[in-house]
Design an enzyme around this catalytic site. Structure first.
Site, mmCIF file in Angstrom:
data_model
loop_
_atom_site.group_PDB
_atom_site.id
_atom_site.type_symbol
_atom_site.label_atom_id
_atom_site.label_comp_id
_atom_site.label_asym_id
_atom_site.label_seq_id
_atom_site.Cartn_x
_atom_site.Cartn_y
_atom_site.Cartn_z
ATOM 1 C CD GLU A 36 -2.736 -1.233 2.464
ATOM 2 O OE1 GLU A 36 -3.946 -0.997 2.551
ATOM 3 O OE2 GLU A 36 -2.045 -1.633 3.428
ATOM 4 C CE1 TYR A 37 5.817 5.085 3.198
ATOM 5 C CE2 TYR A 37 7.060 4.228 1.332
ATOM 6 C CZ TYR A 37 6.905 5.153 2.354
ATOM 7 O OH TYR A 37 7.829 6.150 2.511
ATOM 8 C CG ASP A 38 6.222 -0.149 -2.296
ATOM 9 O OD1 ASP A 38 6.810 0.671 -1.556
ATOM 10 O OD2 ASP A 38 6.572 -1.339 -2.412
ATOM 11 C CG LEU A 84 29.315 15.089 26.529
ATOM 12 C CD1 LEU A 84 28.525 13.795 26.569
ATOM 13 C CD2 LEU A 84 28.595 16.172 27.319
ATOM 14 C CD GLU A 114 19.984 12.137 27.006
ATOM 15 O OE1 GLU A 114 20.790 12.077 26.062
ATOM 16 O OE2 GLU A 114 19.310 13.141 27.261
ATOM 17 C CG ASP A 118 30.628 3.773 19.941
ATOM 18 O OD1 ASP A 118 31.084 4.895 19.643
ATOM 19 O OD2 ASP A 118 31.323 2.751 19.989
ATOM 20 N NE ARG A 137 32.058 17.663 18.622
ATOM 21 C CZ ARG A 137 33.345 17.871 18.849
ATOM 22 N NH1 ARG A 137 34.241 17.320 18.076
ATOM 23 N NH2 ARG A 137 33.740 18.630 19.853
ATOM 24 C CD GLU A 178 26.457 9.952 18.610
ATOM 25 O OE1 GLU A 178 26.171 11.153 18.812
ATOM 26 O OE2 GLU A 178 27.614 9.503 18.663
ATOM 27 C CE LYS A 293 22.813 14.815 27.298
ATOM 28 N NZ LYS A 293 22.044 14.682 26.074
ATOM 29 C CE LYS A 317 34.806 7.632 26.619
ATOM 30 N NZ LYS A 317 34.263 7.423 25.297
ATOM 31 C CB CYS A 411 63.771 -6.869 8.481
ATOM 32 S SG CYS A 411 62.216 -6.273 7.811
ATOM 33 C CB CYS A 414 63.706 -6.370 3.635
ATOM 34 S SG CYS A 414 64.484 -5.619 5.064
ATOM 35 C CB CYS A 429 63.608 -2.925 9.359
ATOM 36 S SG CYS A 429 64.218 -3.084 7.675
ATOM 37 C CB CYS A 434 62.303 -2.597 4.405
ATOM 38 S SG CYS A 434 61.110 -3.695 5.174
HETATM 39 S S1 IVH Z 1 25.021 15.273 24.608
HETATM 40 C C1 IVH Z 1 27.163 19.341 24.815
HETATM 41 N N1 IVH Z 1 23.923 12.887 24.647
HETATM 42 O O1 IVH Z 1 28.975 11.782 22.626
HETATM 43 C C2 IVH Z 1 26.903 17.906 24.873
HETATM 44 N N2 IVH Z 1 25.939 13.167 23.435
HETATM 45 O O2 IVH Z 1 31.578 13.832 23.536
HETATM 46 C C3 IVH Z 1 26.299 17.372 23.661
HETATM 47 N N3 IVH Z 1 26.729 11.146 22.293
HETATM 48 O O3 IVH Z 1 29.720 14.385 20.442
HETATM 49 C C4 IVH Z 1 26.279 15.914 23.600
HETATM 50 N N4 IVH Z 1 25.078 9.830 22.936
HETATM 51 O O4 IVH Z 1 28.269 12.524 19.565
HETATM 52 C C5 IVH Z 1 24.962 13.629 24.213
HETATM 53 N N5 IVH Z 1 22.839 10.842 24.735
HETATM 54 C C6 IVH Z 1 23.841 11.580 24.302
HETATM 55 C C7 IVH Z 1 24.856 11.053 23.479
HETATM 56 C C8 IVH Z 1 25.905 11.886 23.067
HETATM 57 C C9 IVH Z 1 26.197 9.912 22.241
HETATM 58 C C10 IVH Z 1 27.998 11.564 21.661
HETATM 59 C C11 IVH Z 1 27.927 12.849 20.875
HETATM 60 C C12 IVH Z 1 28.979 13.755 21.445
HETATM 61 C C13 IVH Z 1 29.821 12.813 22.251
HETATM 62 C C14 IVH Z 1 30.296 13.463 23.522
#
Ligand code: IVH
Length: 677
Positions: A36-38, A84, A114, A118, A137, A178, A293, A317, A411, A414, A429, A434
């Site tokens: 239907e979408y198509d 951050l 949050e 990645d 960015r 992201e 935050k 981290k 080496c 070589c 080396c 080389c």
């Molecule tokens: S807030 C001023 N929230 O992590 C802060 N960043 O160095 C704005 N990232 O460049 C970022 N998940 O690419 C924020 N829930 C999240 C995120 C997030 C991933 C990334 C973002 C940023 C880097 C922080």
């Protein structure tokens, strides 16, 4: 159908299709079948073909542009894209909270926690409800315009309907988020590639960011990229908290990761981070941490930013992911400087988004310190970067026939004798011919941060060196004369040759600093190369400089200057530079930068208020590096006052004394223009 009728139907269809995109890609709750979408899409396409004047830029048919993007144009961010500050354990997070409380002069602070996705951060600008720009960015100040590629991501609305805009109370704003790929999609894609005998991609993050830099949006459209948005910015937005911003984003039709948590104090925030870390492996996408935050936006404003990060947020981290596997053998690899380093050849194991079959062992001392032997079961880990490392040996699992490694005496590439200096753990080396060294040098020369020759990667360099097409950097620029011979190579068609030769031609325009970096002078990384290019107008000036003069440059130490001097004194290197110059490679900064460079020379500057994108020390260093003087008080002799946020009495004095005032933006623009030599 009249034009007016067509207009009405096109608008209806666009709106309906947009709504279905939202249901399917954002809410994951499709309301109609694909068929239907198509059918609706086909109807819209047919109408637009009949009335081309009615094709709107935000029509659902316009997601995949037909044109290739030649160059990604720079886009200046309206608000800098900050990064951050990282915390690595709970104590550091408690410190962060203490600083926040002190600055706000209050007790417990409300936080939103949050998941830290990645992926690749993206800025989306909407004007009058329409997506106008998607930008990477970049350096935080200026990114690259990847709008054509962004538009292909179906969960990103191309426009937002007026009713929703009215509810939110704004029609021009910026959304940040992201871009990422789900782990399942990534694995599937790689399995297909392996099935076709193609090299698998390294990990979902690199794959996503590589995809956003493709020149053909049609290919981008085929890749299942997604976005989670987490930041809404703009003047006159009515919201008071980050939570309300996230809710507004959802209402406007953006994808927001629902896993965020509101916490009343730092202890609750720590709990939330722990929970996310536990859930990490069961999520359908990769996270590398959590983000804490401050929730209230007025508090965020009060806290402001230092250098390149806001004071109101911190990244948490997670510990690097580890896996255990069998170390089958220790081999030795020759790098571009001739350094011979040990590599662990592993039984392939899946870890944090990719399959790992090799890991670095750094040097001989490291192997001896950790007592790593072939036949051992080892723990491997992926740190901040992509290259995995061996953390430790599972001693209990050591078999009787495990084998300690012997450093090579010749080496491996070589067979020339290996050199080992007394004070260094590294082996070298010293044979300039080389083949492995030559290959590694060429790969570095062509890499993105250096000459940026797309298409001259590992596999092609291997082939070209083995077949005798390449030996020195200069040979790259005479490949165009060997066009006919190149066509005889396997898996290398006309089109690939054209693209490669074009990329080689283009590389001649790379700035002097990148050319210096590309030369692969020992200890001269991208930063040192930039500083050298800031100081010397061209390679002749650098060749004539005494070693001491080079050492005097800020942050250029003795080892760098000694290495530069001896490199440039070597007759073979001088010949090479001569050849490259004759081919048109750029060995000077050019006039443009020089004229602007004079801007700072001999002038006096006063900094006041806080700068968003660099620290005061950094700003002062840059001014003095460029021949200016940074002083602390404003007088008639001051040429410029650079006013950051919350500038106070010094700014007033500058106004009173009619001293010229530069905003942070103007200042950084001047710096960037000069530094991008
Ligand atoms: S807030 C001023 N929230 O992590 C802060 N960043 O160095 C704005 N990232 O460049 C970022 N998940 O690419 C924020 N829930 C999240 C995120 C997030 C991933 C990334 C973002 C940023 C880097 C922080």
């Amino acid at each position: 159908m009249t034009k007016a009728e067509a207009f009405k139907r096109i608008s209806e269809l666009s709106e309906v299709l947009q709504e279905h995109d939202h249901c399917y890609y954002v809410l994951s709750r499709p309301l109609i079948s694909d068929y239907e979408y198509d059918m609706l899409m086909k109807e819209l396409e047919a109408l637009e073909a009949e009335f081309p004047a009615l094709v709107m830029p935000d029509s659902p048919t316009q997601r995949v542009g037909k044109d290739l993007t030649k160059d990604f144009q720079p886009v200046k961010h309206q608000f800098p894209m900050l990064s951050l500050a990282n915390t690595y354990n709970e104590d550091e997070l408690i410190d962060f909270d203490r600083r926040v409380q002190e600055l706000l002069e209050q007790g417990d602070v409300e936080y939103i926690v949050e998941q830290k996705i990645d992926g690749l951060s993206m800025s989306l600008r909407y004007e009058h409800g329409r997506l106008v720009t998607g930008a990477t960015r970049g350096d935080g100040e200026t990114g690259e315009d990847v709008t054509a590629n962004v538009k292909t991501i179906r969960s990103i609305p191309l426009s937002i309907n007026k009713k929703l805009l009215a509810e939110v109370g704004a029609d021009s704003f910026e959304v940040r988020g992201e871009i990422y790929m789900e782990t399942g999609d990534f694995k599937k894609l790689n399995e297909e590639r392996i099935g076709r005998d193609e090299k698998p991609f390294v990990n979902p993050r690199n794959f996503s960011s590589g995809t956003m830099k493709l020149q053909d949006p049609a290919i981008v459209a085929q890749r299942p990229l997604k976005i989670f948005t987490y930041y809404l910015l703009g003047a006159n937005l009515p919201f008071k908290s980050h939570e309300e911003n996230l809710q507004a984003l959802q209402k406007l039709g953006f994808r927001v990761n629902p896993a965020f948590k509101k916490c009343n104090n730092i202890q609750e925030a720590i709990e939330a981070c722990r929970l996310f870390e536990e859930q990490r492996d069961s999520l359908p996408f990769e996270i590398d941490g959590a983000v804490v935050k401050v929730n209230q936006l007025s508090r965020q404003r009060q806290l402001g930013s230092i250098a390149k990060s806001p004071r109101w947020a911190a990244a948490v981290k997670f510990k690097a992911k580890q896996a255990s596997t069998l170390l089958r053998e220790i081999t030795w690899q020759v790098g571009r400087t001739g350094a011979i380093t040990p590599v662990a050849e592993l039984t392939p194991v899946f870890l944090a988004g990719s399959t790992i079959s090799r890991a670095t062992l750094h040097n001989l001392d490291e192997i001896q310190r950790k007592d790593i032997r072939a036949g051992d079961t080892v723990l491997i880990e992926k740190g901040g970067d992509v290259i995995p490392k061996v953390v430790s040996v599972v001693v209990e699992a050591r078999p009787e026939d495990s084998r300690a490694t012997q450093p090579p005496v010749i080496c491996p590439a070589c067979s020339e004798p290996v050199f080992r200096s007394e004070d260094e753990a590294a082996l070298y080396c010293q044979n300039a011919s080389c083949p492995e060294q030559i290959k590694a040098k060429l790969i570095h020369f062509a890499s993105r941060g250096a000459m940026d020759i797309e298409g001259l990667g590992d596999a092609i360099v291997d082939q070209f060196v083995d077949k005798g097409f390449l030996r020195t950097f200069a040979d790259i620029y005479s490949l165009k004369d060997k066009r006919d011979e190149l066509t005889t190579l396997e898996r290398f068609g006309q089109k690939s040759i054209d693209n490669l030769l074009e990329a080689i031609e283009k590389s001649k325009e790379q700035p002097f600093s990148k050319v210096l970096f590309a030369m692969g002078i020992r200890f001269v990384g991208a930063g040192a190369a930039r500083k050298l290019a800031e100081q010397f107008t061209d390679i002749d000036a650098l060749m004539q400089a005494a070693e001491e003069e080079i050492t005097n440059i800020y942050e250029i130490g003795k080892s760098i200057s000694a290495s530069v001097s001896s490199f440039l004194a070597d007759e073979k290197n001088r010949d090479l530079i001569r050849c490259l110059r004759e081919s048109g490679v750029n060995f000077s900064r050019g006039e443009r930068a020089e004229i602007r460079n004079n801007f700072f020379t001999g002038k006096t500057f006063v900094l006041t208020g806080s700068l968003q994108t660099l620290s005061r020390d950094e700003a002062e260093e840059k001014i003095s590096l460029l021949g200016g003087k940074a002083t602390s008080s404003v007088s008639k002799k001051t040429n410029y006052v650079i006013a950051g946020e919350n500038a106070g009495s010094k700014l007033q004095k500058a106004i009173d004394l009619k001293v010229s005032i530069l905003s942070e933006e103007e200042f950084t623009k001047l710096l960037n223009d000069i530094i991008a030599v």
